[in-house]
Design a protein around this motif. Structure first.
Motif, PDB file in Angstrom:
ATOM      1  N   ASP A  12      73.715 -24.287  -1.777  1.00 16.30           N
ATOM      2  CA  ASP A  12      75.021 -24.956  -1.628  1.00 16.30           C
ATOM      3  C   ASP A  12      76.082 -23.992  -1.105  1.00 16.30           C
ATOM      4  OD1 ASP A  12      74.398 -27.556  -2.369  1.00 16.30           O
ATOM      5  OD2 ASP A  12      74.918 -27.248  -4.479  1.00 16.30           O
ATOM      6  N   ALA A  13      76.094 -22.779  -1.636  1.00 13.14           N
ATOM      7  CA  ALA A  13      77.093 -21.794  -1.213  1.00 13.14           C
ATOM      8  C   ALA A  13      76.955 -21.455   0.266  1.00 13.14           C
ATOM      9  CB  ALA A  13      76.976 -20.529  -2.065  1.00 13.14           C
ATOM     10  N   VAL A  14      75.746 -21.261   0.721  1.00 13.24           N
ATOM     11  CA  VAL A  14      75.522 -20.944   2.137  1.00 13.24           C
ATOM     12  C   VAL A  14      75.908 -22.139   3.011  1.00 13.24           C
ATOM     13  CG1 VAL A  14      73.778 -20.375   3.871  1.00 13.24           C
ATOM     14  CG2 VAL A  14      73.759 -19.205   1.657  1.00 13.24           C
ATOM     15  N   ALA A  15      75.544 -23.340   2.592  1.00 13.23           N
ATOM     16  CA  ALA A  15      75.890 -24.540   3.369  1.00 13.23           C
ATOM     17  C   ALA A  15      77.407 -24.702   3.459  1.00 13.23           C
ATOM     18  CB  ALA A  15      75.253 -25.773   2.742  1.00 13.23           C
ATOM     19  N   ARG A  16      78.117 -24.483   2.356  1.00 16.83           N
ATOM     20  CA  ARG A  16      79.582 -24.590   2.378  1.00 16.83           C
ATOM     21  C   ARG A  16      80.187 -23.537   3.305  1.00 16.83           C
ATOM     22  NH1 ARG A  16      78.907 -25.222  -3.113  1.00 16.83           N
ATOM     23  NH2 ARG A  16      79.708 -23.128  -3.500  1.00 16.83           N
ATOM     24  N   TRP A  17      79.653 -22.318   3.271  1.00 18.96           N
ATOM     25  CA  TRP A  17      80.168 -21.261   4.142  1.00 18.96           C
ATOM     26  C   TRP A  17      79.957 -21.625   5.611  1.00 18.96           C
ATOM     27  CZ3 TRP A  17      77.590 -17.929   7.541  1.00 18.96           C
ATOM     28  CH2 TRP A  17      78.411 -16.959   8.126  1.00 18.96           C
ATOM     29  N   ILE A  18      78.763 -22.095   5.937  1.00 19.46           N
ATOM     30  CA  ILE A  18      78.492 -22.494   7.322  1.00 19.46           C
ATOM     31  C   ILE A  18      79.460 -23.596   7.743  1.00 19.46           C
ATOM     32  CG2 ILE A  18      76.818 -23.602   8.864  1.00 19.46           C
ATOM     33  CD1 ILE A  18      74.618 -22.100   7.284  1.00 19.46           C
ATOM     34  N   ASP A  19      79.655 -24.579   6.874  1.00 20.16           N
ATOM     35  CA  ASP A  19      80.589 -25.665   7.202  1.00 20.16           C
ATOM     36  C   ASP A  19      82.017 -25.145   7.374  1.00 20.16           C
ATOM     37  OD1 ASP A  19      79.250 -28.033   7.666  1.00 20.16           O
ATOM     38  OD2 ASP A  19      79.236 -28.623   5.549  1.00 20.16           O
ATOM     39  N   SER A  20      82.372 -24.106   6.617  1.00 20.31           N
ATOM     40  CA  SER A  20      83.741 -23.588   6.717  1.00 20.31           C
ATOM     41  C   SER A  20      84.001 -22.864   8.045  1.00 20.31           C
ATOM     42  CB  SER A  20      84.063 -22.652   5.551  1.00 20.31           C
ATOM     43  OG  SER A  20      83.423 -21.394   5.707  1.00 20.31           O
ATOM     44  N   ILE A  21      82.973 -22.261   8.629  1.00 15.71           N
ATOM     45  CA  ILE A  21      83.177 -21.551   9.898  1.00 15.71           C
ATOM     46  C   ILE A  21      82.836 -22.408  11.115  1.00 15.71           C
ATOM     47  CG2 ILE A  21      82.788 -19.284   8.844  1.00 15.71           C
ATOM     48  CD1 ILE A  21      80.011 -19.316  10.320  1.00 15.71           C
ATOM     49  N   ARG A  22      82.190 -23.541  10.886  1.00 15.52           N
ATOM     50  CA  ARG A  22      81.743 -24.385  11.991  1.00 15.52           C
ATOM     51  C   ARG A  22      82.868 -24.806  12.936  1.00 15.52           C
ATOM     52  NH1 ARG A  22      80.599 -29.810  12.091  1.00 15.52           N
ATOM     53  NH2 ARG A  22      80.856 -29.913   9.848  1.00 15.52           N
ATOM     54  N   PRO A  23      84.074 -25.168  12.457  1.00 10.63           N
ATOM     55  CA  PRO A  23      85.124 -25.585  13.390  1.00 10.63           C
ATOM     56  C   PRO A  23      85.538 -24.487  14.382  1.00 10.63           C
ATOM     57  CG  PRO A  23      85.657 -26.276  11.166  1.00 10.63           C
ATOM     58  CD  PRO A  23      84.469 -25.365  11.065  1.00 10.63           C
ATOM     59  N   GLU A  24      85.289 -23.239  14.035  1.00 11.18           N
ATOM     60  CA  GLU A  24      85.688 -22.125  14.897  1.00 11.18           C
ATOM     61  C   GLU A  24      84.620 -21.763  15.933  1.00 11.18           C
ATOM     62  OE1 GLU A  24      86.442 -18.990  12.119  1.00 11.18           O
ATOM     63  OE2 GLU A  24      87.686 -20.290  10.871  1.00 11.18           O
ATOM     64  N   LEU A  25      83.478 -22.396  15.858  1.00 14.74           N
ATOM     65  CA  LEU A  25      82.358 -22.035  16.721  1.00 14.74           C
ATOM     66  C   LEU A  25      82.394 -22.793  18.043  1.00 14.74           C
ATOM     67  CD1 LEU A  25      79.520 -22.090  14.026  1.00 14.74           C
ATOM     68  CD2 LEU A  25      80.744 -20.088  14.903  1.00 14.74           C
ATOM     69  N   LYS A  26      81.733 -22.208  19.025  1.00 16.66           N
ATOM     70  CA  LYS A  26      81.530 -22.898  20.302  1.00 16.66           C
ATOM     71  C   LYS A  26      80.711 -24.155  20.026  1.00 16.66           C
ATOM     72  CE  LYS A  26      81.280 -18.523  22.753  1.00 16.66           C
ATOM     73  NZ  LYS A  26      80.383 -17.622  23.486  1.00 16.66           N
ATOM     74  N   PRO A  27      80.819 -25.172  20.873  1.00 15.75           N
ATOM     75  CA  PRO A  27      80.130 -26.436  20.612  1.00 15.75           C
ATOM     76  C   PRO A  27      78.633 -26.298  20.318  1.00 15.75           C
ATOM     77  CG  PRO A  27      81.682 -26.738  22.382  1.00 15.75           C
ATOM     78  CD  PRO A  27      81.673 -25.267  22.074  1.00 15.75           C
ATOM     79  N   ARG A  28      77.936 -25.520  21.109  1.00 12.34           N
ATOM     80  CA  ARG A  28      76.492 -25.358  20.878  1.00 12.34           C
ATOM     81  C   ARG A  28      76.228 -24.694  19.530  1.00 12.34           C
ATOM     82  NH1 ARG A  28      71.434 -26.954  21.348  1.00 12.34           N
ATOM     83  NH2 ARG A  28      69.962 -25.271  21.520  1.00 12.34           N
ATOM     84  N   ASP A  29      76.989 -23.663  19.205  1.00 13.02           N
ATOM     85  CA  ASP A  29      76.817 -22.992  17.920  1.00 13.02           C
ATOM     86  C   ASP A  29      77.226 -23.888  16.758  1.00 13.02           C
ATOM     87  OD1 ASP A  29      75.823 -20.730  19.173  1.00 13.02           O
ATOM     88  OD2 ASP A  29      77.792 -19.758  19.287  1.00 13.02           O
ATOM     89  N   ALA A  30      78.247 -24.722  16.959  1.00 12.58           N
ATOM     90  CA  ALA A  30      78.663 -25.671  15.925  1.00 12.58           C
ATOM     91  C   ALA A  30      77.541 -26.671  15.648  1.00 12.58           C
ATOM     92  CB  ALA A  30      79.942 -26.388  16.332  1.00 12.58           C
ATOM     93  N   PHE A  31      76.881 -27.118  16.719  1.00  7.00           N
ATOM     94  CA  PHE A  31      75.749 -28.031  16.562  1.00  7.00           C
ATOM     95  C   PHE A  31      74.633 -27.351  15.770  1.00  7.00           C
ATOM     96  CE2 PHE A  31      71.515 -29.197  18.122  1.00  7.00           C
ATOM     97  CZ  PHE A  31      71.455 -30.511  17.679  1.00  7.00           C
TER      98      PHE A  31
END
Length: 107
Positions: A12-31
């Motif tokens: 859960d902690a890793v998933a939340r962290w990934i979700d927290s940085i996802r908006p800052e990522l390039k589209p492909r990396d966000a996907f």
């Protein structure tokens, strides 16, 4: 006393962290980040629900086959019965057991 986080808490902690940085990522990396979060969800379900689902599947297969055994051995035997025609859709309880096993495996 030192207590360690449970596996599902770490996932859960890793998933939340990934979700927290996802908006800052390039589209492909966000996907790819979204894919990673989904994979972590699968891992969490396997860790939390997998043992009970496997035990219930073993009980169902044992009832169908008429004897006990391990998950892998019972699965192999059931597959062989299906492959050779020893069991088919007309076998009492077979379809219900297969449906329940599939639903427990992928909730």
């Amino acid at each position: 006393m030192i207590t360690h986080p449970r596996t599902e808490e770490l996932v859960d902690a890793v998933a939340r962290w990934i979700d927290s940085i996802r908006p800052e990522l390039k589209p492909r990396d966000a996907f790819l980040a979204r894919v990673a979060v989904n994979v972590l969800g699968v891992v969490k379900r396997e860790v939390t629900l997998g043992p009970a689902a496997e035990a219930e599947a073993v009980a169902r297969m044992a009832a169908l086959l008429g004897h006990t055994g391990g998950f892998e051995a019972l699965t192999a035997e059931l597959c062989e019965q299906l492959r050779t025609g020893g069991m088919d859709a007309a076998t009492p309880g077979l379809l219900a057991a297969l449906r329940a096993n599939a639903q427990d495996r992928w909730p």
